[in-house]
Design an enzyme around this catalytic site. Structure first.
Site, mmCIF file in Angstrom:
data_model
loop_
_atom_site.group_PDB
_atom_site.id
_atom_site.type_symbol
_atom_site.label_atom_id
_atom_site.label_comp_id
_atom_site.label_asym_id
_atom_site.label_seq_id
_atom_site.Cartn_x
_atom_site.Cartn_y
_atom_site.Cartn_z
ATOM 1 N N ASN A 107 56.892 -24.044 90.804
ATOM 2 C CA ASN A 107 58.725 -23.927 90.657
ATOM 3 C C ASN A 107 59.583 -24.742 89.849
ATOM 4 O OD1 ASN A 107 58.286 -21.862 92.105
ATOM 5 N ND2 ASN A 107 57.647 -23.179 94.343
ATOM 6 N N HIS B 18 52.698 -29.090 84.517
ATOM 7 C CA HIS B 18 53.208 -27.700 84.708
ATOM 8 C C HIS B 18 54.668 -27.562 84.137
ATOM 9 C CE1 HIS B 18 50.389 -24.563 85.694
ATOM 10 N NE2 HIS B 18 50.216 -24.611 86.742
ATOM 11 N N GLU C 294 50.656 -29.971 89.479
ATOM 12 C CA GLU C 294 52.018 -28.883 89.590
ATOM 13 C C GLU C 294 53.018 -29.592 88.571
ATOM 14 O OE1 GLU C 294 51.732 -26.629 90.590
ATOM 15 O OE2 GLU C 294 50.170 -26.528 91.550
HETATM 16 N N1 B3K Z 1 50.815 -21.248 89.713
HETATM 17 C C1 B3K Z 1 50.533 -21.211 90.953
HETATM 18 C C2 B3K Z 1 49.397 -20.353 91.786
HETATM 19 C C3 B3K Z 1 50.452 -19.030 91.890
HETATM 20 C C4 B3K Z 1 49.070 -17.759 92.347
HETATM 21 C C5 B3K Z 1 49.703 -16.661 92.176
HETATM 22 N N2 B3K Z 1 49.085 -16.143 93.662
HETATM 23 C C6 B3K Z 1 50.011 -23.377 91.320
HETATM 24 C C7 B3K Z 1 48.915 -23.709 90.450
HETATM 25 O O1 B3K Z 1 48.123 -23.166 89.101
HETATM 26 O O2 B3K Z 1 49.399 -24.481 89.495
HETATM 27 ZN ZN ZN Z 2 48.097 -24.622 87.881
#
Ligand code: B3K
Ligand code: ZN
Length: 896
Positions: free
Chosen positions: A276, A312, A309
């Protein structure tokens, strides 16, 4: 909370297809949200500023909503009458909406009843959210799809005592008292984002915070939030975050774009962590660590997930996915980035290779198996029933291999050029895997059209190689042929564009300079590009016969076939300059023997291991010029799951017996060397999780695990002493594992000690949930633990089905990592599996669907077992109120 979709025998789950993608009818520019937080009834008031998409001719405004109560709808200031919209279980349609829309939506949520851990939920009295992939629609009605990017302002209001901390994405712009025992905080995210990146956290939390200076000189605030009592376990996560920020600046020129970056840890979480915007929410497993409770593996996991994370923020958040079929665009790329981050942090050449080997091991064990089973899908799938089922090792790990192949084909600088162009073109957009590929191609003037097949074709390609040395011409000819097995819906595959990194090793173990016929460049490693079904490569000026070193550094996610003889493999294990191929040679030697042992067990003939193999292992074990971590990898035999993968019909008990026999033989043969290695690799003094110390501990503990196979009092006591004297969890856990997982020869004598130790361990760590997870896993995976014992463990007061970590620590651990017991002949393992899937389905469909996949490969077992597995699958399929998550997995397994 989640109302499961009714499934019956005849109902086929509804699929969504990539080819049906259409842009939304309306864009959302701005979102204003107000939350009145209450566990039983959280009130959410949302204002959406929307405008018609000029590229669309349809006038309906479509919003999604699930498990929420709609209180009111107001369109451009006017209350909407029921006749002005259509409301179904999952969708709200405003027919013939005007071009400019300000939609006010009021909803309520029963967060305390939400056991799915998707949307808004309560854990230990605190509020958390999880919106990826489609959780935002469980908070309010919204065009909850990743191509709709909007700016968000969020007002949180709640009781001051119960929720002293109120967090959301972006920057805190206002906070204050409401006078009635409540307070508020207003957050504004300066960047447009898709709704899946929305987050809020509220509750009793404390934080470690630090100011951090970016390379540009700008200062940012970093915070790691945890429940009170855990502040002694946040330093490593904070250090990892700082390293991640620095690394992305240095390696990719990408800067943190916010003034504040927060990580929050919760013990109730469906997966590892969530990116997030500015408010990453983590499973405690990937935040909390100190030497008393966390192992080296935990430390490494935290570093890589914190990195993942954080990375991302650019690969996923700034540039996001147009639709969920493009998931690997952000996941594959971000896994590649976190793998590189971990490798770069170790710094040394072998350290990097160790990381690479560990990643390849995961890929082969899990992804190759997925690609060969009923859930096989391309890196960019064509359809799905439930998107949460597609957060798979194919999307993540194979996706990362696909990105790595660009890196291999284009080189370090070329790859960076591609990344730069990708951001230049697409910052702030929701794009596709094709956009990424085209940026890579354009930035390097390369044609990467054929490379697209890595995204569209499922299955693990096979590359078979044949070599021929011609002494008279002094040439070495290498023939490569590729093929790919058929997968669901794809019977014929076209050739892939495969980079094969290649080298030649001479009789003395030296590297042969490689020169392709008609080429002037000489190199030690050549990247051969296999693009046709079959190709031949001729190397000139090869003075003597050689051994080929193929697929160096695992340059492509393929199965490589070459008829090596044992002597060649031993030669590569001893001399190859490529650490991956060196390790691989050892694994091939081991696998050959393990398969022979299984077949000998099946035929009832005597078992033995040969000197060539044992000597090759010995040489590696005692070669102190090699990194301890690398020696540990070579000394570790292929897992039982890997052996099963190599067999046409898996035989879990035979495999276990064969591997145990080999371990005991190795332990006997290397007796004194193992003891020596055990002594030489102690790490006294203050604990440090650095790669060298962790590598030493890994080798020492690998030696210990072999030593207990002597089945003698002396070595068993060595383990017991290590357990008692251990000053960190790595050594403590390794000692326990050695005692609990060794062959059964000493079982009777030591059962009492073992049970005593387990009790003591529980007592000491009962307040540390993550350690108690380890305690359950240790027992669930012990070769002596059968289904009955697992069912007994489920009665333990510390067990809880509703906590995903706990469910995974016992149930998943048993079903996935104790194959000899899980597949016991009477089928009781499968009955246990079905009971567990059905129970979890009611609480948490996402977690249930993960467990459902443990029977994916049911057709790989002997007929009698297949019948039992099929019965268990059918029992789950017939369950009332089966979620679409579980239904999709089961129906695909049964369709095979
Ligand atoms: N993007 C999230 C994973 C979300 C899973 C939803 N069922 C964590 C990651 O890959 O960084
Ligand atoms: Zn991821």
């Amino acid at each position: 909370m989640r109302k499961p979709i009714q499934q019956s025998d005849s109902e086929v789950p509804v699929s969504i297809y990539r080819k049906d993608y259409a842009p939304p009818n309306f864009w959302v520019d701005k979102v204003e949200m107000g939350f009145d937080l209450h566990p039983i009834r959280t009130h959410v008031a949302t204002r959406l500023f929307m405008r018609r998409n000029p590229d669309r001719s349809e006038n309906d405004l479509i919003l999604f909503g699930e498990d929420i109560k709609l209180l009111q709808l107001r369109l451009n200031g006017v209350d909407l009458k029921k006749s002005a919209y259509r409301l179904t279980k999952e969708c709200l349609t405003i027919v013939n909406a005007p071009d400019e829309v300000c939609l006010e939506v009021e909803t309520t949520i029963a967060a305390d009843k939400n056991t799915t851990m998707s949307g808004l939920y309560v854990s230990n009295g605190n509020f958390y959210t999880q919106c990826e992939a489609e959780g935002f629609r469980k908070i309010t009605y919204f065009p909850d799809r990743p191509d709709v990017m909007a700016s968000f302002t969020v007002m949180l209001r709640g009781d001051k005592d119960a929720y002293p901390v109120l967090l959301s994405n972006g920057n805190l712009i206002e906070q204050g008292d409401l006078g009635d025992g409540r307070h508020y905080a207003k957050w504004e995210d300066p960047f447009k984002k898709p709704s899946y990146l929305f987050a809020l956290v509220a509750g009793k939390l404390v934080c470690q915070e630090e100011k951090f200076k970016l390379q540009s000189g700008r200062q940012v605030l970093l915070q790691v939030w945890v429940e009170p009592g855990n502040l002694d376990k946040t330093q490593h996560a904070m250090d990892s975050l700082k390293k991640s920020i620095r690394w992305d600046e240095q390696r990719f020129g990408l800067e943190l774009d916010l003034d504040r970056f927060m990580i929050v840890a919760t013990s109730d979480f469906n997966m590892g962590a969530m990116e997030n915007k500015g408010l990453n929410i983590f499973n405690t497993k990937y935040v909390l660590a100190n030497p008393r409770v966390a192992t080296d593996t935990d430390y490494a996991g935290i570093e890589s997930v914190v990195g993942h994370e954080y990375f991302h923020n650019w690969t996923g958040n700034r540039v996001t996915c147009r639709d969920w079929f493009q998931l690997s665009l952000k996941e594959g790329l971000t896994v590649f980035r976190d793998q590189e981050f971990s490798g770069d942090l170790v710094g040394t050449e072998t350290g990097r290779a160790v990381k690479r080997i560990e990643d390849v091991r995961v890929l082969r064990q899990l992804q190759f198996s997925e690609d060969a089973g009923p859930m096989a899908h391309p890196v960019r799938p064509d359809s799905f029933v439930e998107i949460n089922n597609f957060y798979t090792v194919t999307i993540y790990e194979k996706g990362a291999e696909v990105v790595r192949m660009y890196y291999t084909l284009l080189g370090h600088e070329g790859f960076r050029r591609g990344m730069d162009l990708y951001f230049q073109r697409h910052d702030g957009q929701a794009v596709t895997c094709d956009d990424f590929r085209v940026a890579m191609a354009d930035a390097n003037g390369r044609d990467l059209k054929q490379f697209e097949r890595w995204y569209s074709q499922a299955g693990t390609p096979r590359v078979s190689a044949q070599g021929h040395y011609d002494g008279s011409k002094k040439t070495y000819s290498l023939s490569l042929t590729q093929s790919c097995p058929k997968t669901a819906g794809q019977s014929k595959k076209k050739p892939f564009h495969i980079p094969v990194a290649f080298g030649l090793i001479d009789v003395q173990g030296g590297e042969v300079p490689l020169q392709l016929e008609g080429d002037t460049i000489v190199a030690r490693t050549k990247i051969l590009e296999l693009t046709r079904e079959s190709q031949q490569f001729v190397f000139v000026n090869v003075e003597q016969d050689v051994t080929p070193s193929l697929l160096r550094n695992f340059s492509a996610p393929v199965i490589l076939e070459f008829e090596y003889c044992d002597e060649q493999l031993a030669h590569l294990l001893a001399y190859d300059s490529d650490p991956f191929c060196r390790w691989e040679a050892g694994q091939r030697l081991a696998m050959r023997r393990l398969l022979n042992l299984v077949s000998a067990i099946q035929k009832g003939v005597p078992l033995s291991l040969d000197i060539l193999f044992l000597d090759a292992l010995k040489k590696t074990l005692i070669d102190t010029s090699l990194d301890p971590a690398f020696r540990e990898l070579v000394l570790t035999l292929p897992s039982e799951a890997m052996i099963a993968e190599e067999m046409k019909v898996a035989d879990p008990q035979g495999i276990h017996q064969a591997r145990q026999f080999a371990r005991a033989e190795i332990a006997q043969y290397l007796k004194s060397d193992l003891l020596q290695v055990y002594q030489d690799n102690q790490t006294p003094g203050k604990y440090s999780p650095d790669a060298l110390s962790a590598g030493k501990r890994a080798l020492k503990n690998c030696a210990l695990a072999y030593l207990v196979e002597w089945a003698e009092k002396s070595t068993y006591e060595l383990a017991y002493t290590q357990y008692q004297d251990a000053e960190n969890m790595t050594d403590r856990m390794a000692a326990l594992l050695a005692m609990l997982h060794c062959s059964s020869a000493l079982d009777k004598v030591y059962r009492k000690t073992r049970n005593q130790v387990l009790l003591e361990f529980y007592k000491e760590f009962q307040n540390d949930a993550l350690v108690i997870d380890k305690w359950f896993t240790l027992q669930a995976t012990a070769p002596t633990t059968d289904v009955t014992q697992v069912r007994q463990l489920m009665q333990h007061k510390a067990f809880s089905m509703g906590n995903p970590n706990r469910a995974r620590s016992l149930i998943f651990a048993f079903c996935n990592a104790n194959p000899a017991q899980f597949h016991c002949a009477d089928g009781s393992g499968y009955e246990f599996w079905a009971d567990s899937v059905i129970a979890l389905n009611k609480l948490n469909p996402q977690v249930a669907a993960r467990l459902a996949r443990s029977l994916d490969r049911w057709t790989k077992y002997p007929k009698a077992q297949q019948t039992r597995m099929k019965a268990a699958l059918e029992r789950v399929a017939k369950t009332k109120s089966l979620s679409k998550d579980v239904a999709e997995v089961i129906s695909k397994a049964l369709a095979i």
